[in-house]
Scaffold this motif. Sequence first.
Motif, PDB file in Angstrom:
ATOM      1  N   ARG A 154       0.987   1.413  -2.967  1.00 42.42           N
ATOM      2  CA  ARG A 154       0.240   2.406  -2.181  1.00 42.42           C
ATOM      3  C   ARG A 154      -0.877   3.020  -3.020  1.00 42.42           C
ATOM      4  O   ARG A 154      -1.957   3.292  -2.515  1.00 42.42           O
ATOM      5  CB  ARG A 154       1.170   3.494  -1.657  1.00 42.42           C
TER       6      ARG A 154
ATOM      7  N   LYS B  94      -2.450   1.503  -5.451  1.00 45.66           N
ATOM      8  CA  LYS B  94      -3.479   0.464  -5.591  1.00 45.66           C
ATOM      9  C   LYS B  94      -4.398   0.442  -4.377  1.00 45.66           C
ATOM     10  O   LYS B  94      -5.603   0.214  -4.499  1.00 45.66           O
ATOM     11  CB  LYS B  94      -2.831  -0.905  -5.787  1.00 45.66           C
ATOM     12  N   GLU B  95      -3.854   0.692  -3.187  1.00 46.75           N
ATOM     13  CA  GLU B  95      -4.643   0.701  -1.958  1.00 46.75           C
ATOM     14  C   GLU B  95      -5.709   1.792  -1.960  1.00 46.75           C
ATOM     15  O   GLU B  95      -6.737   1.665  -1.304  1.00 46.75           O
ATOM     16  CB  GLU B  95      -3.732   0.899  -0.743  1.00 46.75           C
TER      17      GLU B  95
END
Length: 115
Positions: free
Chosen positions: A38, A40-41
């Motif tokens: 999450r 990284k998003e």
Amino acid sequence: GHLRMKFIGTDLHHRLAILVPHEDFLKDLCLALEKNARFKELALRLVSATDLARSLNNKKEDTNNTSSIVIDTVQAMSGMEALVIFGVGLDKPLQGDQDEIVRCRIYKAITRAHL
């Protein structure tokens, strides 16, 4: 996501800081965040307080479209501020810490925030 919704239209680049009590905690948290899908998003780059100071002094525009957030120790952020501060792990006494030292560390983190 919550901060971006709360501050719609506000670029969080260099305006958000996560402050931790010590270097070992910092290393562990950075590793955990870098592994988190999450996180990284969100396409955020983690930078140190030293990197923040260097970039503010450089005056060159960051051509990278990735927003940077500061993650460092409370001590490293001394003398600098950010719009939003998250203090992580500051309430846990370190070995031999007295209550006054813990409160001092929390106070130092809180006073780094504009809000």
